[in-house]
Design a protein around this motif. Sequence first.
Motif, mmCIF file in Angstrom:
data_model
loop_
_atom_site.group_PDB
_atom_site.id
_atom_site.type_symbol
_atom_site.label_atom_id
_atom_site.label_comp_id
_atom_site.label_asym_id
_atom_site.label_seq_id
_atom_site.Cartn_x
_atom_site.Cartn_y
_atom_site.Cartn_z
ATOM 1 N N ALA A 1 -9.593 -9.586 2.142
ATOM 2 C CA ALA A 1 -9.710 -11.045 2.110
ATOM 3 C C ALA A 1 -10.194 -11.550 3.460
ATOM 4 N N ILE A 2 -11.416 -12.168 3.440
ATOM 5 C CA ILE A 2 -11.956 -12.667 4.708
ATOM 6 C C ILE A 2 -12.222 -14.173 4.677
ATOM 7 N N ALA B 1 -3.613 -17.747 6.662
ATOM 8 C CA ALA B 1 -2.459 -18.059 5.818
ATOM 9 C C ALA B 1 -1.535 -19.062 6.506
ATOM 10 N N ASP C 1 -10.003 -16.496 -0.471
ATOM 11 C CA ASP C 1 -9.366 -15.205 -0.776
ATOM 12 C C ASP C 1 -7.878 -15.237 -0.393
ATOM 13 N N VAL C 2 -7.599 -15.765 0.789
ATOM 14 C CA VAL C 2 -6.219 -15.833 1.283
ATOM 15 C C VAL C 2 -5.393 -16.750 0.390
ATOM 16 N N VAL D 1 -5.238 -7.505 1.056
ATOM 17 C CA VAL D 1 -5.171 -8.508 2.119
ATOM 18 C C VAL D 1 -6.236 -8.233 3.170
ATOM 19 N N GLU D 2 -6.469 -6.952 3.489
ATOM 20 C CA GLU D 2 -7.515 -6.587 4.460
ATOM 21 C C GLU D 2 -8.888 -7.040 3.980
ATOM 22 N N ARG E 1 -10.967 -18.213 3.378
ATOM 23 C CA ARG E 1 -9.774 -19.017 3.105
ATOM 24 C C ARG E 1 -9.433 -18.974 1.615
ATOM 25 N N GLN F 1 -6.240 -12.724 8.653
ATOM 26 C CA GLN F 1 -5.619 -13.132 7.401
ATOM 27 C C GLN F 1 -4.315 -13.903 7.648
ATOM 28 N N LYS F 2 -3.529 -13.412 8.613
ATOM 29 C CA LYS F 2 -2.266 -14.093 8.935
ATOM 30 C C LYS F 2 -2.527 -15.474 9.523
ATOM 31 N N LEU G 1 -4.369 -7.378 10.618
ATOM 32 C CA LEU G 1 -4.339 -8.499 9.678
ATOM 33 C C LEU G 1 -4.244 -9.847 10.397
ATOM 34 N N VAL H 1 3.440 -10.047 4.676
ATOM 35 C CA VAL H 1 2.467 -9.438 3.754
ATOM 36 C C VAL H 1 3.157 -8.324 2.978
#
Length: 152
Positions: free
Chosen positions: A35-36, A11, A40-41, A32-33, A38, A7-8, A4, A24
């Motif tokens: 989400a690719i 975020a 989505d995050v 979360v995986e 910004r 994503q981290k 992740l 998370v």
Amino acid sequence: MSDLTLQKRLAADLLGVGVSRIRVDPGRIEDVEAAITREDVRRLIKEGAIWVAPKHGITGYSSKVRHKQRVKGRRRGHGKRKGSKTARLDEKEVWMNKIRKIRRYLRYLRDKKFIDAKTYRRLYMLAKGGHFNSLSSLKLYLKENNILKEVR
């Protein structure tokens, strides 16, 4: 274990904190995986799947305990001291002790007639001006300039 990092990082950038503070929700790892972007995050942050861990504060408890001990007089031994003996004393106190000793000696010399009143006054003013570092430096000055006939 899923990766992740992207994503981290996104975020952390969006929330303005470090990556290590991003948390998370373990139940929503699949979302979360996926989400690719910004966007989505940002959506997951709004939903509560991603959040920021609170900052760790420094309690200062140990320093408070140390301070209490020092107030009682502990932890102040020779091993804890740095600098000369006078470094821990008030500068004014050091000066007072020095000048009183010098003036006492000058008074003694005048009273015992080793020096006359005029010489006493001149030496007194030199002492006041900080000309002598110590009593021994005054005695050295007297000896070098042959002001005394007898030095005690």
